[in-house]
Scaffold this active site. Structure first.
Site, PDB file in Angstrom:
ATOM      1  N   GLU A 225      -0.417  -0.669   1.996  1.00 19.23           N
ATOM      2  CA  GLU A 225      -1.784  -0.762   1.485  1.00 19.23           C
ATOM      3  C   GLU A 225      -2.364  -2.068   2.000  1.00 19.23           C
ATOM      4  OE1 GLU A 225      -3.002   1.752   0.338  1.00 19.23           O
ATOM      5  OE2 GLU A 225      -1.324   2.908  -0.428  1.00 19.23           O
ATOM      6  N   CYS A 259      -9.166  -6.065  -1.980  1.00 14.85           N
ATOM      7  CA  CYS A 259      -8.930  -5.426  -0.679  1.00 14.85           C
ATOM      8  C   CYS A 259      -9.983  -4.381  -0.350  1.00 14.85           C
ATOM      9  CB  CYS A 259      -7.539  -4.811  -0.634  1.00 14.85           C
ATOM     10  SG  CYS A 259      -7.223  -3.564  -1.898  1.00 14.85           S
TER      11      CYS A 259
END
Length: 481
Positions: A225, A259
């Site tokens: 990720e 993110c």
């Protein structure tokens, strides 16, 4: 010199501890390779209760690590999705664990095909600093639901949270089921080199490549990720107040240290000024002051603060116009590590803010002429973790969906796709690989074991040697056409 020796000694202890716990978890898994539904539910309930019992301490620890982390942001983005994720998993785990029946061709009847979802074994999770609780608990929930043992490497940049989370997990689970590892970067490097049965890493693309390289030595499957530059498109006709408010929320939340934060905005050239004015108003409504406002989060540490200041200096030196949003016109100073959200206009491709993932409260505005031009701009760059489109025209929405790639997407919102329990979360290309959350998390940490079953009657013998019989010719006639 003395500090270096102490660090090496501490690292050696953490690494030895990692190796010992890894072997203990492997043995424990061999002794119980298929935990029952009840065992898994009990583990999830224990985790939930531990989080509820210690939520205030965890929120305080995160605040100390950041030097000012909004309590409500921690509750909204760390505690609440962790609890909701456990609740959702508990409601659906029975159906996820049930073997899946699959079709059997008449050629192989009588028989049955099923897919069994088997725990993989020992799972490793490497946690970043920006959401240290949620990005530890989310993978842990999925791993426990799938019946695995789990080792979690916390970030060295969140020492208070990491130490507290370790203590909580040690009091909640035996270490051969769940173990938390702390330590510096060398401990993380050794951790990623363990022959886990699955490894999940959340962090930067550059470190993700190192993790994947280490995992490849053991043929360990990975879920990465990562990040990237997630664009937000302002359509030619969306009300600017709507777009500006939602983008401001997504960018200012956790001071942009997310993110999936909007990394830059693609705005129609003739609407840039109006967007900037509206963004300024919306930001001021959310954060009328910054310095002593506990709602506005600080930058995690001095290193990250200096990195972001360097981005601003680089953009300014290369001709950008910086629009600093500081509604109360306060003198923040480096001591607070609070950085005003700054819009960057007149960007050029050679600016660092247009090359690197920003990961902070800096938002470049890139003008475009047509929606197709905006789409091409996105497609000319590495595939992002998230993409945001703001506009109510359904044809425009579908055009962007069909003609772009990203890990996930929100239409007329920011960040919120991550909080959907029944949507997979993951990247594509430079922004990562694999998915988790909800059912996809269970599936990621499960081996999909295909099992073909026959009983006493054996139809297969009709195609055994010697070949060339009438039965062979009949089979070929019906099944090779």
């Amino acid at each position: 010199m003395a500090a270096t020796v102490v660090q090496l000694t501490e690292s050696k202890k953490h690494i030895q501890h990692t190796h010992r716990v890894f072997e203990a978890q492997k043995r424990a898994f061999r002794n119980n390779p298929m935990p029952s539904l009840t065992e898994r539910q009990d583990n999830l309930r224990r985790l939930k209760q531990a989080l509820l019992d210690h939520k205030d301490r965890l929120v305080d620890a995160i605040d100390r690590d950041f030097g000012c982390r909004s309590r409500d942001e921690s509750l909204i983005a760390e505690v609440m999705p962790s609890i909701q994720g456990i609740n959702y998993t508990l409601r659906h785990l029975r159906e996820w664990m049930a073997p899946s029946r699959r079709h059997v061709s008449i050629l192989f009847q009588p028989a049955s095909n099923k897919v069994y979802y088997q725990p993989k074994g020992v799972v490793g999770v490497i946690v970043p600093w920006n959401y240290p609780l949620y990005l530890a608990v989310g993978p842990l929930v999925a791993s426990l639901a799938a019946g695995n043992r789990t080792m979690i490497k916390m970030s060295e940049y969140t020492p208070h949270t990491s130490a507290l989370f370790r203590d909580i997990m040690e009091a909640t689970f035996p270490e051969d089921l769940v173990s938390v590892i702390n330590g510096e970067a060398d401990v993380a490097a050794d951790f990623s080199a363990r022959p886990f049965d699955h490894l999940l890493f959340t962090g930067s693309t550059s470190v993700g490549k190192l993790v994947m390289r280490a995992a490849a030595e053991n043929l360990t499957p990975v879920t990465l990720e990562l990040g990237g530059k997630s664009p937000a498109i302002v359509s030619p006709d969306v009300p600017l107040a709507d777009a500006a408010q939602r983008i401001a929320f997504g960018k200012a939340f956790n001071a942009g240290q997310t993110c999936v934060a909007p990394d830059y905005v693609l705005c129609p050239a003739d609407r840039v000024k109006g967007f900037v004015d509206e963004f300024r108003r919306q930001f001021a409504a959310m954060y009328p002051s910054l310095r002593d406002n506990d709602d506005y989060t600080a930058i995690i540490n001095e290193r990250q603060y200096e990195r972001l200041q360097g981005y601003l200096a680089d953009a300014r030196d290369k001709g950008a116009e910086l629009v600093e949003l500081n509604p109360a016109r306060e003198n923040l100073g480096a001591g607070t590590r609070k950085l005003p959200l700054t819009l960057v206009l007149r960007t050029t491709p050679d600016m660092k803010v247009m090359q690197d993932e920003i990961f902070g409260p800096i938002l470049p505005i890139v003008p475009y002429g047509s929606l197709d031009e905006a789409v091409h701009y996105i497609n000319d760059r590495p595939r992002p973790l998230a993409l945001y489109f703001f506009g109510y025209d359904r044809q425009q929405q579908q055009h962007v969906v069909d003609n772009t790639h990203s890990g996930g997407m929100c239409i007329n919102d920011a960040l919120m796709h991550v909080a959907q329990d029944d949507l997979p979360f993951g990247g594509i290309g430079d922004s990562g690989m694999g998915h988790y959350h909800g059912k996809e998390g269970f599936l990621t940490f499960s081996h999909h074991r295909a099992i073909f079953t026959k009983q006493k009657f054996n139809s297969g013998k009709f195609v055994y040697a010697p070949h060339g019989t009438a039965m062979h010719r009949l089979v070929y006639r019906f099944f090779i056409r």
